[in-house]
Design an enzyme around this catalytic site. Structure first.
Site, short mmCIF file in Angstrom:
data_model
loop_
_atom_site.label_atom_id
_atom_site.label_comp_id
_atom_site.label_asym_id
_atom_site.label_seq_id
_atom_site.Cartn_x
_atom_site.Cartn_y
_atom_site.Cartn_z
N TYR A 1 -39.28 -65.37 11.55
CA TYR A 1 -38.60 -64.01 11.22
C TYR A 1 -37.30 -64.03 11.08
O TYR A 1 -36.44 -63.51 9.97
CB TYR A 1 -39.00 -62.72 12.30
CG TYR A 1 -38.57 -61.64 11.91
CD1 TYR A 1 -39.12 -60.73 10.92
CD2 TYR A 1 -37.49 -61.20 12.66
CE1 TYR A 1 -38.57 -59.34 10.69
CE2 TYR A 1 -36.84 -59.97 12.44
CZ TYR A 1 -37.54 -59.16 11.51
OH TYR A 1 -36.87 -57.96 11.27
N VAL B 1 -29.59 -54.83 6.31
CA VAL B 1 -28.35 -54.87 7.10
C VAL B 1 -27.23 -55.50 6.50
O VAL B 1 -26.00 -55.36 7.07
CB VAL B 1 -28.53 -54.77 8.70
CG1 VAL B 1 -29.24 -53.76 9.07
CG2 VAL B 1 -28.93 -56.31 9.09
#
Lengths: 313, 313, 313, 313
Positions: B196, B266
């Site tokens: 991830y 982000v």
């Protein structure tokens, strides 16, 4: 929108009817008021209205049913026409992820409902439509809108349903007083509820409702009458809200399966918009856990499968 | 999709750039890891890639940035290819109405994340992509997908970012252990996190990312290479999830304002899909409260204003 | 209970007064109705009533104030006398961890309030006290209880306050309709509210209220009059509920600091019970964030510091 | 505290045993680790230790069991001794109204656990006990405390249980990483967990545990050895936290039924404190929904019924 141009729309509607037929009677008919509880659960209707205004129908497409929360879409149009972007100071535009009548977020977010298509938000919208006028005027404005947009004067409030809604309306009353406690209703709570219960009690057939929603598929302008009750920008944004918020905590699943902006009502109706192409209304009283017509959603899945209609391709 | 056919796309991209320019530096640059914190907040890039594969660009469109959560879109595609609809037993497809890293619903809903685009859901997706293989294989599969879809071999993981993500990853670790406690990870927690953090640390430019997303605008098939990494049905559904869930608790607002499926990261990137027309990527590091690029969203608004691009008309 | 037997109670009360004096005016006076808002924030009273019935007082101990939620304690006694343990089918007995007027748990827990001392629970309690009678009878029963327990006939409802409470009562109305939606009110919502607003509007002085609570310190039997309005078992259990739930989301902190069962009201009063020893009432209008009298709690801390009163040693 | 002075404590303990006997085997034995799952559900022990240090026992009072969360009480004492009131900057002291392992409030309240007796709070407490030292030192400090307070050197960690706890500890790991993400752990997450899993794996008998808790009934000073591991003020406050928070979302009910400060563990033990009189420990592995020993709570109810022990009269 990649319409399979050679699609036989009549065949697609019949395929949708066939797909749904086996699922009529599944789900749970709304039972909180007698008038809804006694509707035959085997009812099923579908109407597709295209750019020409022509309706392709099947089943009980000409039987009036209680449009319930589908009315929220048109009240939203009226509120935006009335107070424009000021509405968004009072109501958000995010999916709630919660049930239609949930009050949890309303406390956390200090009386500002997540979006105009959950009950709390719709009450604030109705309050905005009332404005300095009366609940009667707000209900009349809604009926005018629906009659004009649908090019059909025969749209009425079912007074028995409205009265029953009010009598069984403790949960909505709770929401309305909660909004009022945060100063998010300008009119007396019972006035707002009076209009709200009547807007939900509007009776229309699939044919009428699909027709009345046609302008939402054409940037706010009806392609037949050329009447434009709302601006292109508002039409698009109403569609966006239907897509992200039109089915409460089932909105994501509906977008995933059907791929069109839609709005469900606990009367068993669903209005779906095919931008640039058509407006669709299905009706079948059995509901899933989130209050969306079970057979209705299946019919819409079958319809978009045949037609290729989706906003996502 | 009613494209204003006479639109000058180059002028529209320049208008988008101009609209965004004044807002560069606004918002908050992600600061939880040094590699993100030190990115120049004045950076701004935009790339629009159309059916021909041609890219219209402006600003820093060729500078690689950290794609972060935009990687979730492509991992979702890989997971659907790998385990198909079984994914939906482990992850929902509803908007969460919550922040990207919220754990509240995960407890209430017993370890089943709301959707694959919030962090919790993305962790389950990554676990599904790992499957019986290794985290390294999963990361390699993602890079292969991006290189093939984008027709560009120069896509890499930024190892410094990946390492920093892991060191600062307590919140994601908490989510992953929570999933694991409910049996919703098949692989060791640290393996899933390893993949991830690396997927988030993929570095791509606007031009690369827009190009890699082009197949999502054409029902899963790249109009230039004719490669089809996913089926039409999956392409549509990924778009529907981007529209309803792509920006966490800002998804409704993004749909309202921009009207296109999108996914934010982000790092300041946003990938937006214009079905049947184009793929768009904007990048500017300053974020709004929900973690969406502030200037990036403004640029997209300006772009759709000029082009008429929206799925809602 | 390890009373320091040589304690000079008069000196302890004076010490409590001195400790509180500097904090008068701190906190926020309840302002949602005019009658509460205009109370002088510098008011402070304290009364300690011991086994003999003697009252040691200081400050404004003989000035009547609005007892507000302290009334819930006595309504709970009445409800338990009326329907016994059946009450617990309708109301829980766990701390809520939430504000006095929160509705969140009420939705999650399907209309069953966490405990009888938060507003939602108190509404269900009041409904139980009304039973098959009228709101007037329920209010009369409360006044009778307070007059008899306090051995003082001069306890009245402040009708101006009651009327204002009703006019400003949207939040409580919301709670009551919510309860009603779940079938947890047997009487009409407005009847329950009518009694509830009047019970809160009861006007009593510190001296009167401490005296009226004395039986709770002696297992339900007044040590002076020998009247026993409640059984020992109920007295203990009311004390346990005051300790765990008497100050909403400040209950744990109050137990930590003061160590006695207590109940606060937004009028600024606090009733505290010292089992086997005394009943205490303090009053000062400035409230902390949870609606507990700020100077009042400080006075109680000083009092228990001097007297050694606590249930925890 | 109104002890019926003529009570035959031996008869009361036997009555408690008799009341509980029929309920042995009811409830659910903790099964997340093998060592707990294989405990005989018919086990039942009770020990009451009075001022003299004498133990009145029945059933399996001398069989060691896993004290689990009862260890939190003693770690709290150690943490207060170590960092005093600074602890309350990191942990609240309000009932949570939630399950022992809930993470919901931890998100809403930004990493500050509600109280030191839920898992999240206990992890922060253990971190405070570790301080600048090691997990081994923290565990040793706990064993020292228990041995000294219980005047019995034979208190050990069950290493098999500790290892299993760690292997099955995903939920606690999630909580710990969440705390860490908010900066509320000073030590590495795995260090804190290492100490936490071992403190929970402490093995003690009812007799040992009741004896070790005796000082809590006497303002922090053991009446036999005169050792005072904590100050009177801390003893009272630990009791207050046990009363308001000792049983998670069953704390209010326990206070209502038993009326004493208590702390439960999923091993089936409950420690209850009778201020000024005695310390009680019961053990029976079957748990209610909140993780409190079912037969154990029934035994305590019967005991207090016979003895008149309660802090509320």
């Amino acid at each position: 929108m990649m319409l399979k141009r050679d699609v036989d729309l009549k065949a697609a509607v019949e395929a949708a009817w066939a797909a749904a037929a086996a699922h009529r009677g599944e789900g749970k008919v709304a039972s909180y008021i007698p008038a809804l509880a006694r509707v035959d659960p085997m009812k099923f209707g579908i109407a597709v209205v295209t750019r020409s205004g022509e309706a392709i129908v099947a089943g009980d497409a000409d039987e009036a049913f209680s449009i319930q929360s589908i009315s929220k879409v048109f009240m939203l149009a009226l509120a935006l026409n009335r107070i424009q972007a000021m509405l968004w100071e009072r109501v958000g535009r995010e999916p709630s992820g919660s049930a239609f009548n949930s009050i949890v977020q309303l406390e956390v977010e200090k009386g500002k409902p997540r979006n105009p298509l959950i009950n709390a938000g719709a009450l604030a919208v109705t309050d905005a439509v009332i404005g300095d006028g009366s609940p009667d005027e707000a209900v009349a404005a809604l009926l005018d809108y629906l009659r004009s947009a649908g090019d059909d004067g025969a749209v009425l409030t079912d007074d028995e349903v409205a009265t029953s809604e009010s009598e069984a309306g403790a949960r909505n009353r709770s929401l309305a007083y909660f909004l009022s406690a945060f100063g998010n209703l300008r009119n007396p709570v019972e006035d707002v509820l009076s209009a709200y219960f009547r807007q939900c009690a509007t009776a229309m057939s699939c044919r009428q409702l699909a027709r009345a929603g046609l302008h939402l598929a054409f940037d706010g302008r009806d392609p037949v009458t050329e009447r434009a009750p709302i601006t292109p920008s508002r039409s698009r944004r109403i569609n966006s809200l239907m897509l992200t918020c039109g089915h409460y905590d089932n909105s994501g699943d509906f977008a995933f399966r059907v791929g069109l902006p839609g709005k469900s009502g606990v009367g068993g109706g669903i209005l779906a918009i095919v931008p640039g192409e058509a407006s669709v209304c299905v009706w079948s009283p059995g509901l899933n856990a989130a209050g969306t017509s079970l057979a209705g959603a299946i019919a819409l899945e079958a319809l978009v499968e045949r037609t290729g209609w989706t906003v996502f391709a």
